[in-house]
Enzyme design. Sequence first.
Site, PDB file in Angstrom:
ATOM      1  N   CYS A 162      47.583  39.981  20.987  1.00 45.72           N
ATOM      2  CA  CYS A 162      47.252  41.280  21.572  1.00 45.72           C
ATOM      3  C   CYS A 162      45.811  41.371  22.052  1.00 45.72           C
ATOM      4  O   CYS A 162      45.417  42.403  22.612  1.00 45.72           O
ATOM      5  CB  CYS A 162      47.553  42.390  20.578  1.00 45.72           C
ATOM      6  SG  CYS A 162      49.283  42.421  20.056  1.00 45.72           S
ATOM      7  N   HIS A 302      41.004  49.520  19.615  1.00 49.87           N
ATOM      8  CA  HIS A 302      42.310  48.865  19.669  1.00 49.87           C
ATOM      9  C   HIS A 302      43.383  49.871  19.245  1.00 49.87           C
ATOM     10  O   HIS A 302      44.419  49.984  19.888  1.00 49.87           O
ATOM     11  CB  HIS A 302      42.308  47.635  18.765  1.00 49.87           C
ATOM     12  CG  HIS A 302      43.500  46.759  18.923  1.00 49.87           C
ATOM     13  ND1 HIS A 302      43.881  46.219  20.133  1.00 49.87           N
ATOM     14  CD2 HIS A 302      44.415  46.316  18.011  1.00 49.87           C
ATOM     15  CE1 HIS A 302      44.960  45.475  19.969  1.00 49.87           C
ATOM     16  NE2 HIS A 302      45.308  45.530  18.699  1.00 49.87           N
ATOM     17  N   GLU A 313      40.108  48.796  11.469  1.00 49.70           N
ATOM     18  CA  GLU A 313      39.240  49.049  12.613  1.00 49.70           C
ATOM     19  C   GLU A 313      38.322  50.236  12.366  1.00 49.70           C
ATOM     20  O   GLU A 313      37.138  50.204  12.750  1.00 49.70           O
ATOM     21  CB  GLU A 313      40.058  49.277  13.883  1.00 49.70           C
ATOM     22  CG  GLU A 313      39.167  49.442  15.108  1.00 49.70           C
ATOM     23  CD  GLU A 313      39.916  49.548  16.424  1.00 49.70           C
ATOM     24  OE1 GLU A 313      39.275  49.402  17.484  1.00 49.70           O
ATOM     25  OE2 GLU A 313      41.146  49.779  16.394  1.00 49.70           O
ATOM     26  N   LYS A 331      46.477  54.007  23.268  1.00 54.27           N
ATOM     27  CA  LYS A 331      47.853  53.667  22.890  1.00 54.27           C
ATOM     28  C   LYS A 331      48.684  54.876  22.492  1.00 54.27           C
ATOM     29  O   LYS A 331      49.913  54.793  22.453  1.00 54.27           O
ATOM     30  CB  LYS A 331      47.844  52.616  21.777  1.00 54.27           C
ATOM     31  CG  LYS A 331      47.304  51.268  22.259  1.00 54.27           C
ATOM     32  CD  LYS A 331      47.378  50.206  21.174  1.00 54.27           C
ATOM     33  CE  LYS A 331      46.895  48.857  21.683  1.00 54.27           C
ATOM     34  NZ  LYS A 331      45.438  48.789  21.897  1.00 54.27           N
ATOM     35  N   HIS A 336      51.606  50.248  23.147  1.00 55.47           N
ATOM     36  CA  HIS A 336      50.889  48.991  22.950  1.00 55.47           C
ATOM     37  C   HIS A 336      51.480  47.934  23.870  1.00 55.47           C
ATOM     38  O   HIS A 336      52.589  47.446  23.645  1.00 55.47           O
ATOM     39  CB  HIS A 336      51.016  48.564  21.487  1.00 55.47           C
ATOM     40  CG  HIS A 336      50.147  47.404  21.109  1.00 55.47           C
ATOM     41  ND1 HIS A 336      49.340  46.742  22.001  1.00 55.47           N
ATOM     42  CD2 HIS A 336      49.959  46.775  19.912  1.00 55.47           C
ATOM     43  CE1 HIS A 336      48.700  45.777  21.389  1.00 55.47           C
ATOM     44  NE2 HIS A 336      49.058  45.768  20.117  1.00 55.47           N
ATOM     45  N   PHE A 395      47.475  39.453  16.462  1.00 56.14           N
ATOM     46  CA  PHE A 395      48.093  38.592  15.466  1.00 56.14           C
ATOM     47  C   PHE A 395      47.409  37.223  15.495  1.00 56.14           C
ATOM     48  O   PHE A 395      47.043  36.719  16.551  1.00 56.14           O
ATOM     49  CB  PHE A 395      49.576  38.410  15.772  1.00 56.14           C
ATOM     50  CG  PHE A 395      50.458  39.554  15.354  1.00 56.14           C
ATOM     51  CD1 PHE A 395      49.952  40.676  14.736  1.00 56.14           C
ATOM     52  CD2 PHE A 395      51.824  39.506  15.585  1.00 56.14           C
ATOM     53  CE1 PHE A 395      50.769  41.726  14.352  1.00 56.14           C
ATOM     54  CE2 PHE A 395      52.664  40.543  15.211  1.00 56.14           C
ATOM     55  CZ  PHE A 395      52.139  41.655  14.591  1.00 56.14           C
TER      56      PHE A 395
END
Length: 407
Positions: A162, A302, A313, A331, A336, A395
């Site tokens: 991502c 993010h 985060e 998002k 996403h 990931f």
Amino acid sequence: MSRPEIAVTGIGMVTPAGTDTPSTWQAVCAGTPTATTLAQLAGMPVDFGCTIPDFQPDLVLGRRTAYRLDRATQLILAAADEALRDAGLDSRTWDGNRVAVVIGGSLNGAQTWETQYQRLRDHGPRHVSALLIPMIVPSTPAGEIALAHQVTGPSLVTATACASGATAIVTARDLLLSDQCDIAITGGTESSITPFISTGFAQLGVLSARADDPARASRPFDQTRDGFVMAEAAAALILERAHHAAARGRRPRALLAGSGSTTDAHHPTAPHPQGHGAKQAMRNALADAGLTHHDIAHVNSHGTSTVLNDAVEAEAIRTVLPSGPMVTSAKGALGHSLAAAGAVEAALTVLSLEHDLIPPTVNLDSPDPGFDLNFVTKAAAGQRIDAALSNSFGFGGHNVVLAFRTP
């Protein structure tokens, strides 16, 4: 010799909020959610997501070109075309050897993989497309942009889950700084909302289960968040050394001042619980840009809407940026878009710098009380922004942070 400044001179976006940059920016600033129930996911554990219903590849790219491309490649071709127009560039007149293409991708070809396998299973080998392999090769998005615009310099696809779109932007910047090109077409693309891929993410337990109200399912940093919502999108940015842009009369939309990239080396999918890698990536980006935490007025986070990632985060932002910049996540509105997310959010960060305006985090009704951040909610916030960070995490423990500032 001082390092040349890197300018963003063009932006192109195709997202669930619109098929170009102005429509996407308008919808994101209005706080318009885009998640909806999807027919292609009927009967799956999660049957909703954020798609681009108005994108017509035959009209945008031409029928013959669209026919031979996977949707992820179609999207980035359209975004790149818009970005080049925005930058005032015409590939018919440039030296293609001095142009590079760097695109972020992760599950590129997913739709083609799934549909072609179904043909093999149901009808046999003769019904599998002869175009299968060129449609699914991971490097195809970059190769097709190069083919469309006669780019003969470096071209490649980056894959850091991502964070792929952000990694592509960092790589493109490196090519410019090392004088391997004068112009870089960069960004990210993703279109993998298929029954197989959606089920895989559902089995991991990372998708929201709010099927009764998809529009409110993506809830970054909210105390009731329960997972992310899959999306498709593409975004392209044109990067040039600032003096190259000036020589052809183009003023930068923003400057890509620095970047930071780290790896957690902790877990295949979960972030480091103390966010060591995320914090270091943010610190590295600040140092690379010659900025301090006092300079950062805005963080485009993010912000996935997952329990673990948002918590990590938030702690990273609070620790590295104690001056309290305004924080948002796109998002909530866009879902996403995996490999495309870092590029989409980088583009939105540039637009925030241009307009001194920060879009709201859609569906952030009850911020998690443990986060203690200056979230933008409900409505877009006007704010003088001279410098901002765009965070992307993926990931595999990939952490990429981009630092932008005004020209």
